[in-house]
Design a protein around this motif. Structure first.
Motif, short mmCIF file in Angstrom:
data_model
loop_
_atom_site.label_atom_id
_atom_site.label_comp_id
_atom_site.label_asym_id
_atom_site.label_seq_id
_atom_site.Cartn_x
_atom_site.Cartn_y
_atom_site.Cartn_z
N GLU A 1 -13.10 -12.94 10.13
CA GLU A 1 -13.46 -12.81 11.54
C GLU A 1 -14.97 -12.75 11.74
OE1 GLU A 1 -11.12 -10.46 13.98
OE2 GLU A 1 -9.47 -10.23 12.58
N ALA B 1 -1.52 -11.88 14.67
CA ALA B 1 -1.83 -10.69 15.46
C ALA B 1 -2.48 -9.63 14.57
CB ALA B 1 -0.55 -10.15 16.07
N SER B 2 -3.09 -8.64 15.18
CA SER B 2 -3.75 -7.58 14.45
C SER B 2 -2.75 -6.85 13.55
CB SER B 2 -4.39 -6.61 15.44
OG SER B 2 -5.14 -5.67 14.75
N GLY B 3 -3.17 -6.60 12.30
CA GLY B 3 -2.33 -5.82 11.40
C GLY B 3 -1.26 -6.62 10.67
N CYS B 4 -1.30 -7.94 10.77
CA CYS B 4 -0.25 -8.74 10.12
C CYS B 4 -0.59 -9.04 8.66
CB CYS B 4 -0.02 -10.03 10.88
SG CYS B 4 -1.42 -11.14 10.81
N GLY B 5 -1.77 -8.62 8.19
CA GLY B 5 -2.10 -8.79 6.77
C GLY B 5 -3.05 -9.93 6.47
N LYS B 6 -3.76 -10.44 7.47
CA LYS B 6 -4.71 -11.54 7.25
C LYS B 6 -5.84 -11.12 6.33
CE LYS B 6 -5.88 -11.68 11.58
NZ LYS B 6 -5.12 -10.65 12.29
N SER B 7 -6.48 -10.00 6.68
CA SER B 7 -7.61 -9.54 5.87
C SER B 7 -7.14 -9.22 4.47
CB SER B 7 -8.24 -8.30 6.49
OG SER B 7 -8.75 -8.60 7.75
N THR B 8 -5.99 -8.59 4.35
CA THR B 8 -5.48 -8.23 3.04
C THR B 8 -5.32 -9.47 2.17
OG1 THR B 8 -4.29 -6.43 4.12
CG2 THR B 8 -3.64 -6.98 1.87
N PHE C 1 0.89 -1.16 0.00
CA PHE C 1 0.00 0.00 0.00
C PHE C 1 0.92 1.20 0.00
CE2 PHE C 1 -2.97 -3.00 2.10
CZ PHE C 1 -4.02 -2.89 1.21
N VAL D 1 2.87 -4.83 2.91
CA VAL D 1 2.02 -5.51 3.88
C VAL D 1 2.18 -7.02 3.80
CG1 VAL D 1 -0.36 -5.90 4.55
CG2 VAL D 1 0.37 -3.61 3.93
N1 ATP Z 1 -6.27 0.24 1.94
C1 ATP Z 1 -5.16 0.29 2.70
N2 ATP Z 1 -4.27 1.30 2.55
C2 ATP Z 1 -3.14 1.35 3.30
N3 ATP Z 1 -2.81 0.44 4.22
C3 ATP Z 1 -3.63 -0.58 4.41
C4 ATP Z 1 -4.85 -0.72 3.68
N4 ATP Z 1 -5.47 -1.84 4.08
C5 ATP Z 1 -4.68 -2.38 5.05
N5 ATP Z 1 -3.58 -1.64 5.24
C6 ATP Z 1 -2.50 -1.93 6.19
O1 ATP Z 1 -2.07 -3.24 5.96
C7 ATP Z 1 -1.77 -3.89 7.19
C8 ATP Z 1 -2.51 -5.21 7.27
O2 ATP Z 1 -3.90 -4.96 7.32
P1 ATP Z 1 -4.95 -6.10 7.46
O3 ATP Z 1 -6.29 -5.48 7.44
O4 ATP Z 1 -4.68 -7.15 6.45
O5 ATP Z 1 -4.65 -6.64 8.92
P2 ATP Z 1 -5.33 -7.83 9.68
O6 ATP Z 1 -4.29 -8.88 9.86
O7 ATP Z 1 -6.59 -8.22 9.04
O8 ATP Z 1 -5.61 -7.17 11.10
P3 ATP Z 1 -6.91 -7.31 12.04
O9 ATP Z 1 -6.74 -8.58 12.81
O10 ATP Z 1 -6.78 -6.12 12.93
O11 ATP Z 1 -8.11 -7.29 11.17
C9 ATP Z 1 -2.13 -2.92 8.30
O12 ATP Z 1 -0.93 -2.38 8.79
C10 ATP Z 1 -2.95 -1.87 7.63
O13 ATP Z 1 -2.71 -0.62 8.20
#
Ligand code: ATP
Ligand code: MG
Lengths: 278, 351
Positions: free
Chosen positions: B159, B37-44, B13, B18
């Protein structure tokens, strides 16, 4: 809340002050021209109500300044106000949708351009707009009357703000469901915007109905005259006696459509509000 | 039903990277849980599979077909969102039918499919309601129903249980598992809850800062964690770590104790290592390490003891029954339960 009698007194006074001119108009529209012309201000209804309204409606008031039939002018105004309101809503819904949901080059530029036009009311751009209409030979036509009033920065901004509150997941769910952008617009965005559309419709209808300067400028053809313009033209400038009874009857009729829109939409609007979904 | 193959998925991004190259092979009908953990990129990662986000580089194959550049609609996947994302102005029936309607299925077939899915989820009585007239658990079911009726190649869950209360979460967890087994649809499930991950997944992907730290079955991950991060993330309470040095094929703890391992690792003397042992594997007995007790948490059948070693390292032990001792507690480290990690890289050493 404990001083209710006083509150009622003040409110009643306020209502009387605001309502009195309207009452005068109503009463005036039931007398003959000479009664009002003499400067007497009757406070009770006269006998000529039906006759005055019929004359106003048909434009058969007699007298030196011949008015257009109010029926025709009302229709003209109604067409104009409806087209402006509907057009403004359609255009601003679509442009807000584009600005919020699509990433295209110049998106922010487009947004700021729309925003800047907020600062330019009709009156400021009326001369260039008139020139454009002349060049397009659209003077004295419904299109020339309506189209320039249709773009709306305010409504676009309002819809943009509203669209930004629609959770992003709806778009994503729709994408996964296989809905294209227009399908998403029709099936999700539009139904969710109903309340906003109703509220804007009321405001924009009244805005359109009350347009004065632009219709005055662009329309010379009397059969296309709107009621607000026609009403002022009925009031003579010279020494001729004005047919105040007919003018007042026309004025009363000119008030009715906006009132009707407010009353009708309000019911709808409240229904929409109470059914608002999160 | 289909296989899923991710090859070297990277995502940036702007300037923040990520995902740093994730590889994954999912067999037909498998349930994969992505945990981290939160923010590790799972959702991405999940959104890249769905097509809601596009990878900076790498390839996504679904059912053997390269779908990297395709839109979500063309991928034939269904997704359950954390906040369910049910369309508020549509009834439950309309919500479930929407995807089918768009795919121009005949109204009769739609009705049949929705009825089937509703029966499966026990929501037949709710079909005419609006989402706001449903409880959280019911909404959850409807969101599942919306995914099921589509009969997609892949289920993607982001989730989906995190908005439910603890009890309902456990119940829905079991239900999702049963349903997934029964339908046999290949699924990706994102969560940050390790219990959810362990109980749901056929295999887990433990994500750490945009890398897949380990991809394996829950038991494998628990018994043979690939690195110290995975070791501390999976298992509760977390694994204890003790610093040490290799010495003649054995580990000399910084505390002084020398421990022999079941298999001798091929490491030179003086190599810095980290020794790991789970709290439940520590057992009371003389000749091991001595912990100064700080806190006892009696849980009935067992007691969790928190304390410190003489050098200040924190240590947690899960001991059977009730513990009444105060002061120092002597603990043994059974060699078959020891995990050895490289101190510098954190990677697991040996079998
Ligand atoms: N559209 C975006 N633009 C910029 N950064 C992004 C975007 N989407 C996600 N990120 C960043 O990418 C990283 C991973 O985000 P992601 O949503 O995949 O985390 P996650 O593992 O799903 O966390 P959670 O458990 O909190 O949902 C985060 O640091 C987030 O700030
Ligand atoms: Mg997430």
């Amino acid at each position: 809340m404990r001083r209710t009698p006083m509150a009622y007194l003040w409110l009643t006074l306020g209502v009387l002050v605001f309502a009195f001119p309207i009452y005068m108009t109503l009463i005036g529209s039931t007398h003959d021209a000479s009664t009002i012309g003499r400067g007497d201000v009757p406070l009770l209804p006269g006998p000529l109500g039906g006759e005055n309204y019929a004359n106003a409606w048909n434009g058969t008031g007699g007298g030196r300044i011949q008015g257009q039939p109010a029926g025709l002018m009302l229709a003209n105004s109604l067409i104009m106000a409806l087209c402006i309101a509907a057009g403004k809503i359609a255009i601003s819904l679509l442009s807000a949708f584009a600005v919020v949901y699509f990433r295209f080059p110049g998106r922010m530029l487009a947004f700021w351009l729309i925003f800047i036009t907020l600062m330019l009311p009709v009156e400021v751009r009326i001369i260039p707009t008139f020139q454009v209409m002349v060049d397009l030979s659209l003077t004295n036509s419904r299109a020339g009357l309506i189209v320039p009033l249709m773009a709306s920065a305010t409504a676009t901004l309002l819809f943009r703000q509203f669209f930004l509150t629609i959770p992003r997941e709806y778009v994503e769910a729709a994408k996964v469901d296989g809905a294209g952008p227009l399908r998403f617009f029709r099936d999700v965005v539009l139904p969710l915007s109903v309340t906003n559309i109703a509220a804007l419709f009321v405001i924009l209808f009244i805005y359109g109905w009350n347009q004065y300067l632009w219709p005055l400028l662009i329309i010379n053809e009397r059969s296309l005259e709107t009621i607000v313009v026609g009403l002022t033209k009925m009031i003579g400038t010279g020494d001729s006696q004005n047919e105040w009874n007919i003018i007042m009857a026309t004025a009363v009729m000119a008030m009715l459509p906006p009132v009707a829109v407010v009353v009708l939409m309000q019911r709808w609007f409240i229904k929409g509000l109470t059914e608002t979904e999160k | 039903m289909a296989t899923l193959k991710l090859t070297d998925i990277k995502k940036q991004f702007g300037t923040t990277q990520v995902l740093h190259g994730v590889d994954l092979n999912v067999a037909e009908g498998e349930m994969i849980v992505i945990v981290g953990a939160s923010g590790c990129g799972k959702s991405t990662l999940l959104r890249i599979v769905a097509g809601l986000e596009f990878a900076t580089s790498g390839q996504v194959d679904i059912g053997g077909q390269d779908v990297t550049g395709l839109d979500p609609a063309e991928r034939d996947v269904a997704m359950v969102f954390q906040n369910y994302a049910l369309y508020p102005h549509m009834s439950v029936f309309q919500n479930m039918a929407y995807g089918l309607k768009i795919r121009r299925m005949a109204p009769e077939d739609i009705r049949k499919r929705v009825a089937q899915a509703a029966a499966l989820l026990g929501i037949e009585a709710l079909l005419e309601r609006r989402p706001r007239e449903l409880s959280g658990g019911q909404r959850q079911r409807v969101a599942m129903g919306r995914a099921i009726v589509r009969e997609p190649k892949l289920f993607l869950f982001d989730e989906p249980l995190s908005n439910l209360d603890a009890k309902l979460r456990v119940q829905m967890r079991a239900e999702i598992k049963r349903l997934q087994r029964r339908l046999g649809v290949t699924s990706l499930f994102v969560t940050h809850d390790q219990v959810e991950a362990m109980t749901l997944g056929d295999r887990l992907v433990v994500m750490h800062q945009g890398h897949a730290a380990q991809v394996a079955t829950p038991m494998e991950i628990w018994s043979r964690p690939a690195d110290t991060y995975v070791a501390s993330f999976i298992g509760s309470p977390a694994m204890n770590f003790l610093p040490g040095t290799m010495e003649g094929g054995a580990v000399r703890l910084d505390l002084g104790l020398k421990l022999h391992l079941p298999a001798t690792p091929a490491l030179a003397d003086g190599h810095k290592v980290t020794l790991g042992i789970r709290p439940e594997h520590l057992c009371p007995g003389a000749g091991g390490i001595t912990m100064n007790l700080e806190l006892l948490e009696p849980l009935g059948s067992e007691t969790v003891a928190h304390g410190r070693l003489p050098d200040g390292t924190e240590l947690t032990a899960r001991l059977p029954g009730e513990v009444t001792t105060e002061g120092p507690l002597s603990l043994l480290l059974p060699s078959e339960h020891l995990h050895l990690f490289d101190a510098a890289t954190g990677k697991r050493i040996g079998a």
